[in-house]
Design a protein around this motif. Structure first.
Motif, mmCIF file in Angstrom:
data_model
loop_
_atom_site.group_PDB
_atom_site.id
_atom_site.type_symbol
_atom_site.label_atom_id
_atom_site.label_comp_id
_atom_site.label_asym_id
_atom_site.label_seq_id
_atom_site.Cartn_x
_atom_site.Cartn_y
_atom_site.Cartn_z
ATOM 1 N N PHE A 44 32.006 -11.179 26.984
ATOM 2 C CA PHE A 44 30.967 -10.251 27.442
ATOM 3 C C PHE A 44 30.897 -9.004 26.561
ATOM 4 C CE2 PHE A 44 29.430 -6.693 30.026
ATOM 5 C CZ PHE A 44 28.176 -7.189 30.371
ATOM 6 N N PHE A 45 32.060 -8.432 26.253
ATOM 7 C CA PHE A 45 32.050 -7.189 25.479
ATOM 8 C C PHE A 45 32.046 -7.415 23.968
ATOM 9 C CE2 PHE A 45 33.907 -5.428 29.470
ATOM 10 C CZ PHE A 45 32.892 -4.526 29.736
ATOM 11 N N GLY A 46 32.225 -8.656 23.559
ATOM 12 C CA GLY A 46 32.292 -8.945 22.130
ATOM 13 C C GLY A 46 33.620 -8.526 21.529
ATOM 14 N N TRP A 47 34.692 -8.569 22.366
ATOM 15 C CA TRP A 47 36.017 -8.207 21.883
ATOM 16 C C TRP A 47 36.736 -9.476 21.449
ATOM 17 C CZ3 TRP A 47 37.354 -5.180 26.985
ATOM 18 C CH2 TRP A 47 36.690 -3.945 26.979
ATOM 19 N N ILE A 85 19.821 -9.009 31.455
ATOM 20 C CA ILE A 85 19.681 -10.207 30.609
ATOM 21 C C ILE A 85 20.224 -9.907 29.207
ATOM 22 C CG2 ILE A 85 18.001 -11.767 29.507
ATOM 23 C CD1 ILE A 85 16.253 -11.387 32.076
ATOM 24 N N LYS A 86 19.869 -8.713 28.695
ATOM 25 C CA LYS A 86 20.317 -8.346 27.335
ATOM 26 C C LYS A 86 21.827 -8.140 27.253
ATOM 27 C CE LYS A 86 16.099 -6.175 25.699
ATOM 28 N NZ LYS A 86 15.416 -4.897 25.562
ATOM 29 N N SER A 87 22.444 -7.843 28.416
ATOM 30 C CA SER A 87 23.879 -7.535 28.367
ATOM 31 C C SER A 87 24.713 -8.720 27.883
ATOM 32 C CB SER A 87 24.371 -7.050 29.732
ATOM 33 O OG SER A 87 24.362 -8.107 30.650
ATOM 34 N N PHE A 88 24.173 -9.927 27.958
ATOM 35 C CA PHE A 88 24.922 -11.088 27.467
ATOM 36 C C PHE A 88 24.622 -11.393 25.996
ATOM 37 C CE2 PHE A 88 25.337 -11.544 31.985
ATOM 38 C CZ PHE A 88 26.653 -11.945 32.109
ATOM 39 N N SER A 89 23.834 -10.530 25.381
ATOM 40 C CA SER A 89 23.582 -10.729 23.954
ATOM 41 C C SER A 89 24.167 -9.547 23.189
ATOM 42 C CB SER A 89 22.080 -10.809 23.704
ATOM 43 O OG SER A 89 21.491 -9.570 24.002
ATOM 44 N N ASP A 90 23.932 -9.500 21.883
ATOM 45 C CA ASP A 90 24.470 -8.397 21.093
ATOM 46 C C ASP A 90 23.525 -7.194 21.073
ATOM 47 O OD1 ASP A 90 26.539 -10.080 20.497
ATOM 48 O OD2 ASP A 90 25.569 -10.866 18.686
ATOM 49 N N GLU A 91 22.446 -7.286 21.862
ATOM 50 C CA GLU A 91 21.438 -6.213 21.809
ATOM 51 C C GLU A 91 21.936 -4.900 22.411
ATOM 52 O OE1 GLU A 91 17.231 -7.401 22.677
ATOM 53 O OE2 GLU A 91 18.190 -9.340 22.960
#
Lengths: 261, 185
Positions: free
Chosen positions: B154-157, A33-39
């Motif tokens: 997803f990766f914030g790139w 779940i956290k993988s889709f946030s900036d956490e």
């Protein structure tokens, strides 16, 4: 050879969907779940992708969470920021209270068997006459049947030969049902082969023995392994030929079963 | 200052629309879940979102992203609880079905077919694993069905970085696959 990105992807997905893979070191669902946030940082996300690409069970969870994430993003069309001051937040809280009461009421009514107002259903297909739908369904069935017939592979076991270059490799024994001891693997030589290697696999195609490389065209199964071969169980074997120019050629699979006397 | 009516109706509409989307998502991804369960989840999602909004701080700087974040964490929590209770996500039943499908497939195809498939899959995996870290991740997500924009998100790139890593990674992968094909030839 022209390799197209989409073709590689389609092929990879078709192979992966047929696999039953479940790893033991699965990440907790909270991490997914956290993988889709900036956490999570980049390295933690890398670990997740490495894991889900080999674990179908976690991939399913990941897909669902990703879809929820996308649905949430659909709630915010445009990037315009709307900020609420203290009074507006108070109003929002009032609205929330009213909504909670409303929903609780609805919930109680449902529990007591009172039917709530019919909800608007999401139409996936527009209204199409049944006549056209049945024609479309027939066409789909015919197409799928044709694809299935074309794609069904020929029985490669027949002569245990593989490769486009014709009858390059022929396995002689053991073949079919056998009763005798010892177990000797024999095959016909192939031109330009320096050495051969035999692989023995169980019915699930899990390797149980790989021989040493040999220049001969036969090899005996080691005694200690022979004891482990179960009777009335199917086994497969194949031979890899190592050619002088450094290339390799593989035979098809040969099936045998050691019958009880 | 009164809370404008337009903003109220917008929030209500968005939460309604969202719970409808969640309904479609659950139906699409968890086939074994019953209609009553979907109704319950939808109701719970709406209720929890409103409850979370009730807990909000005195000031909200970005209402849209706030509602989005609340909806995401709330829905995921509910789905997690439901999956723990009823094992909807990746249930044992689903896995057993997959195993039986695989067994049926063994009846249809020859062992040679399966061995070849296993070897190809193993080879593609090894080839992808040999790519350098960031390219490997982009390629893996691409092979799992994502495009360069989704990979970037997803990766914030940035989109450019994601596209660059993906195309370089795919080019490397194709080189490895081509080399193997030439050796086999």
């Amino acid at each position: 050879m022209k390799l197209k990105n989409k073709k590689i992807r389609t092929y990879y997905q078709s192979l992966q969907s047929e696999e039953v893979t479940k790893k033991t070191d699965c990440p907790d669902i909270d991490i997914l779940i956290k993988s889709f946030s900036d956490e999570l940082d980049e390295n933690q996300k890398f670990k997740i992708i490495d894991h889900i690409s080999e674990c179908n069970s976690c991939l399913g969870k990941f897909n669902l969470i990703e879809q929820i994430f996308k649905d949430c993003k659909k709630m915010i069309p445009g990037k315009k920021k709307i900020s609420l001051n203290e009074n507006e937040v108070k109003e929002l809280k009032e609205l929330s209270k009213r909504k909670i009461l409303e929903l609780d009421e609805q919930f109680k009514m449902t529990k007591n068997g009172v039917k709530p107002k019919p909800r608007a259903t999401v139409l996936i297909f527009p209204k199409i006459p049944i006549k056209y739908l049945s024609i479309a369904a027939t066409l789909v069935i015919i197409t799928l049947a044709t694809i299935f017939i074309i794609r069904t592979p020929p029985d490669l076991r027949k002569d245990a030969i593989r490769g486009k270059q014709g009858r390059v490799f022929q396995l002689i024994a053991p073949k079919g049902e056998i009763t005798e001891k010892p177990l000797i693997f024999k095959w016909n030589p192939i031109p330009d082969a320096n050495e051969y290697e035999v692989r023995l696999m169980n019915a699930e195609l899990i390797k149980i023995w790989i021989s040493d490389k040999t220049p001969k065209t036969y090899i005996k199964l080691p005694q200690d392994l022979y004891q482990k071969i179960k009777r009335d169980t199917i086994y497969y074997w194949k031979v890899t030929g190592y050619l002088k120019d450094g290339n390799i050629k593989k035979s098809g699979l040969m099936e045998f079963e050691l019958k009880s006397n | 200052m009164n809370f404008p009516k337009k903003k109220i109706s917008t929030i209500e509409k968005r939460i309604e629309k969202f719970s409808g989307l969640i309904r479609v998502t659950i139906r699409r991804t968890s086939f074994r879940i019953s209609q009553e369960d979907i109704d319950d989840i939808e109701q719970e999602v709406k209720l929890k979102i409103w409850k979370e909004l009730l807990k909000s701080e005195n000031k909200i700087y970005d209402l849209n992203s706030y509602i989005c974040r609340v909806a995401y964490t709330t829905t995921c929590k509910i789905m997690k609880n439901v999956s723990l209770q009823k094992k909807i996500l990746a249930t044992q039943e689903e896995e057993e079905t997959k195993i039986s499908e695989q067994k049926n497939s063994w009846k249809i195809h020859t062992p040679d077919y399966h061995l070849e498939k296993q070897e190809i899959m193993e080879f593609i995996r090894k080839s992808v694993d040999s790519l350098i870290d960031s390219r490997r991740q982009a390629v893996k997500l691409y092979l799992l069905g994502r495009n360069s924009i989704e990979i970037a998100e997803f990766f914030g790139w940035s989109e450019g970085k994601s596209r660059n890593l993906l195309y370089r990674g795919l080019a490397d992968l194709k080189n490895i696959l081509r080399k193997d094909h030439e050796i086999k030839k």
